[in-house]
Design an enzyme around this catalytic site. Structure first.
Site, PDB file in Angstrom:
ATOM      1  N   LEU A 170     -11.555   3.359  -5.979  1.00 51.54           N
ATOM      2  CA  LEU A 170     -10.416   4.166  -5.565  1.00 51.54           C
ATOM      3  C   LEU A 170      -9.236   3.672  -6.051  1.00 51.54           C
ATOM      4  O   LEU A 170      -8.890   2.370  -5.935  1.00 51.54           O
ATOM      5  CB  LEU A 170     -10.684   3.830  -3.961  1.00 51.54           C
ATOM      6  CG  LEU A 170      -9.547   4.338  -2.918  1.00 51.54           C
ATOM      7  CD1 LEU A 170      -9.809   5.962  -3.235  1.00 51.54           C
ATOM      8  CD2 LEU A 170      -9.680   4.096  -1.790  1.00 51.54           C
ATOM      9  N   ASP A 171      -8.381   4.429  -6.259  1.00 51.76           N
ATOM     10  CA  ASP A 171      -6.843   4.080  -6.674  1.00 51.76           C
ATOM     11  C   ASP A 171      -6.713   3.335  -7.908  1.00 51.76           C
ATOM     12  O   ASP A 171      -5.612   2.671  -8.170  1.00 51.76           O
ATOM     13  CB  ASP A 171      -6.248   3.396  -5.548  1.00 51.76           C
ATOM     14  CG  ASP A 171      -6.118   4.184  -4.311  1.00 51.76           C
ATOM     15  OD1 ASP A 171      -5.985   5.586  -4.213  1.00 51.76           O
ATOM     16  OD2 ASP A 171      -5.920   3.449  -3.223  1.00 51.76           O
ATOM     17  N   ALA A 172      -7.779   3.307  -8.778  1.00 52.13           N
ATOM     18  CA  ALA A 172      -7.950   2.418  -9.929  1.00 52.13           C
ATOM     19  C   ALA A 172      -7.811   3.114 -11.049  1.00 52.13           C
ATOM     20  O   ALA A 172      -7.969   2.516 -12.277  1.00 52.13           O
ATOM     21  CB  ALA A 172      -8.953   1.456  -9.709  1.00 52.13           C
ATOM     22  N   GLY A 187      -5.189   1.954  -1.107  1.00 55.29           N
ATOM     23  CA  GLY A 187      -5.988   2.116  -0.150  1.00 55.29           C
ATOM     24  C   GLY A 187      -4.882   2.633   1.055  1.00 55.29           C
ATOM     25  O   GLY A 187      -4.221   3.625   0.588  1.00 55.29           O
ATOM     26  N   ARG A 242      -3.410  -2.937 -16.395  1.00 54.58           N
ATOM     27  CA  ARG A 242      -3.737  -1.593 -15.714  1.00 54.58           C
ATOM     28  C   ARG A 242      -2.924  -0.135 -15.969  1.00 54.58           C
ATOM     29  O   ARG A 242      -3.188   0.873 -15.537  1.00 54.58           O
ATOM     30  CB  ARG A 242      -2.730  -2.002 -14.254  1.00 54.58           C
ATOM     31  CG  ARG A 242      -3.097  -1.019 -12.951  1.00 54.58           C
ATOM     32  CD  ARG A 242      -4.352  -0.911 -12.426  1.00 54.58           C
ATOM     33  NE  ARG A 242      -4.518   0.311 -11.622  1.00 54.58           N
ATOM     34  CZ  ARG A 242      -4.838   1.410 -12.079  1.00 54.58           C
ATOM     35  NH1 ARG A 242      -4.609   1.728 -13.253  1.00 54.58           N
ATOM     36  NH2 ARG A 242      -4.717   2.309 -11.081  1.00 54.58           N
TER      37      ARG A 242
END
Lengths: 284, 284, 284, 284
Positions: free
Chosen positions: B227-229, B201, A211
């Site tokens: 999203l958010d990745a 989220g 990540r």
């Protein structure tokens, strides 16, 4: 501070007069309070308190304190626990192949940082048996596979009973405990090698690397049937960078794991942790 | 250091002689290197480098540097970007209702911490228009609802082009951008109010409170369709306790958000961030 | 929580029954305690307590609480302060040339993070007058030089009185206050731009750079006649490296200074800080 | 990465072409660079570099690399060190009565985190001899008093030579080394139990408690004749509160000390630390 103390951990619906009633109980019996801290969760309408007093000069004999306090607690709808500082808890450390948390807990216990006995190590592997021998701790090897889990858990429970264990510390024990086991023996602290709820489950360092996070963490929590979802006691983090490969995350993480686990165990043993719902109040 | 500099960000398959070839290119043309840092991702077989040199005394005119360097880069299979420190980038700040990140970025830009112009604010709300006026920044209100998103994104892209924007900073812009938008304008930094990948989220602080975490975080990352990745540039954390209610987490989080976002924007503007895959190398 | 509350900060020689007596006082008068925390300094033989309760339903009128409590406090040899949450304190911010702490405090006050009024700015320079005007705050320029200090301090004390100031915040005010001034107006919080007691005195960032430290800090403390030696309320740190020049330390330090100062001011305004000797108890 | 590597640490007056010349030397001889990082101290006019390459495929035999590189380094006025990753350094750990840093270093060495041999422990006390025996490390007891210091230092130097020690780690060795000793054996890393330059000298935790700090630290640095003033390699900190008594500071400090010391030793052994003046560049 070598004076023995009693500690009450109390939770009940919020209402007027709680601090007064509890403090009066101790004062009326001649106790000297050395720590008193309370928290009100307004959303939950809940009052939570930790109160510790010196037993020296306290008029009630130990075996009557509980009964006497219950007379106050019951009308308030309170749940409570009573602990004495000179009752030394007995810990079983459960491990798999990694030794850093195990060694760290043993060192701290030897150094007097952790006021407990460690009479028992349980492992699903053989490789750390030498450490147990070196420190004169009993070592039980209980292999776990897909088919024998229920049976082996029965055996584990028997051993815990046999050694009169008060607290199980999962010090990098890489197996999941069944809901039934936890129901029968709920006093379990686990160290998870990530900043929960990030990287729930297996291989958190590999996933942290993938990540590309810039910080990694470790989390000590009470074990619940829902894996990695139990009440969190303590967390800490350390910075990482693109230069850190998975092995570096593992190495840096080890330093977090042992410190975070040790802090959680110490807080628990000092009766500073009060669980309600899936949360903890940590009276530091 | 007020001397203008050129910076190359380079990535290519790892092979012998890369540092030498790149450094020679600069030395042969009379450049004085003031920063040179490289990273090798062995698993990916990738070489990544940042090299910065003073243009004063450099023999190649600016408009020829790219062409000249390409003669070296192409045989190596390298991707590269060339930046000049005196080309001031133009930022559009996108906001919703919260002002703390906006004010912080403006303050830092005024204080000289962020070397950029901020000619444009875009918001889906009206309430912060005064701030724009106070600092003489153009304010475009573009309301977003379920039905007009594609249409409004077209409008947003036109405005970005009109203002010659180089970088969009989502400074608590509580809307999701479409994959198509990001494809057309990929230079976007977002601040997410959690320690990603925890609490991806909506409403991360509420969920952090419910989970009972002992530390909260903030994450600045490049926006991606997922999203958010997107690739993480910077993260930071702060301790919380049972005494912190959701409002306290929000308050403490604001301090994180503005610092983490500002660091990420500054690193990006100094051409210190190299993205590969879903990861970043941050050449600090 | 918008319910007004009263808060008592109490210190007295340690003895049996203190929590009970104090809690009884509140309960007997119908108060609902929402925060109660105590600390015992065993070495000093001192009991220190913060207790906060809702005024709604409390039987004593406000102007009688002090007198009534004193009947309990006097026999205990206790020092105490009583505060009401809806009495909004008035802050004077003192500055020199730097604006970051000033702006930060104003933003937080506007955002509701700091429950106080800011009617007054005092500076020994002219350059930040515009900020005062922009936020409708009175700005008094009081130049200090070697010869006029005593005279100017008299003037400063008059202005503080005129504006009914409760707390002075030295938000990077680069002048030393005399012992006499502090004696007459002791409620002063200062931000020092180092991790005290490291780098007491002038130019801490330059000296931190020369010393080659790997971490820098900031310290908020009450002002005392002995420069930089007052009781510490809050400290925080940030990592630096060999890449950080003095300007970078100053820039990174600014982010620390404003957060550390804001936290200290907020804790003070919430009556969470109890000073004894040269130490503070911070009831968080 | 098990491939052996060579590492050059270089410092010289800043001038054009340094990166190119150094990288060319390695490339021309067929070396594959796996780490290259440089820093320019503009105030000092100094260029500092670390460069590491794989020996596999390198055309120069090891014993000629130094001579060959010197032909490049000398005209540049450069100081340099050459290290090979498969030359395992030999560490002597010096201790007094506390065991936590000693045990930690041994554990890390056994776990492969620290690539060194530990053949020797020197102590001015007897009490940790058992640990040495347990891990098969030679233990020399050398008592120090006011009168025998010079004599005992001579003995210590002889033993260091006898065991072919490359690095001395003062792992809570509570004695001061003479300037003469350090001159003769300069490779010494010390752990100081405070956040230097705060609390230079004896009893830092007691003094931290008295000062009422909210954060404590630990510092690993190279030993110099001027006590606690040597070049800092690594520092870290942990929060404390009014609840922490001196014993708690000592306990929390131990966790810092062992981590900070271990990081510094590891960085040194990986040849990532370059000292100039009283500062270090840490090429992480």
């Amino acid at each position: 501070m070598t004076n023995p103390t009693a500690t009450l951990l109390i939770s009940c619906p919020d209402q007027r007069g709680l601090v007064a009633k509890i403090a009066n109980f101790i004062y009326a019996n001649g106790g000297n309070i050395i720590h008193s801290d309370q928290h009100t969760d307004f959303a939950a309408g809940l009052f939570l308190m930790r109160i510790e007093w010196q037993l020296d000069g306290f008029n009630l004999p130990r075996d009557l304190i509980g009964t006497a306090f219950n007379a106050i607690a019951q009308p308030l709808g309170a749940k409570w626990e009573l602990h004495f500082s000179d009752t030394i808890p007995r810990i079983a450390i459960w491990i798999s192949k990694q030794d850093h948390c195990l060694l760290d807990l043993i060192w701290r216990q030897r150094a007097g940082e952790i006021a407990a006995e460690i009479p028992l190590i349980i492992s699903n592997h053989h490789n750390l048996k030498e450490i147990a021998e070196q420190f004169n701790i009993e070592y039980h090897h209980i292999a776990i596979n897909k088919n024998n889990k229920a049976e082996q858990e029965t055996k584990q429970l028997e051993i815990l009973q046999q050694y009169q264990i008060d607290l199980v510390v999962l010090a990098k024990y890489m197996q999941i405990l069944s809901a039934d086991f936890i129901h029968q023996f709920p006093q379990i602290i686990n160290i998870h090698h990530s900043f929960l709820p990030a990287f729930v489950g297996a291989n958190p360092y590999h996933r942290a690397f993938e990540r590309g996070v810039k910080i990694i963490g470790a989390t000590a929590h009470y074990a619940t049937a829902d894996l990695d979802a139990g009440p969190i006691i303590e967390q800490d983090v350390v910075r990482v960078s693109h230069r850190d490969e998975v092995d570096d995350l593992i190495r840096k993480g080890k330093d977090l794991e042992r410190v975070v686990l040790a802090r959680a165990v110490r807080l628990h043993l000092q009766n500073r942790v009060l669980v309600y719902g899936n949360r903890t109040v940590v009276f530091e």
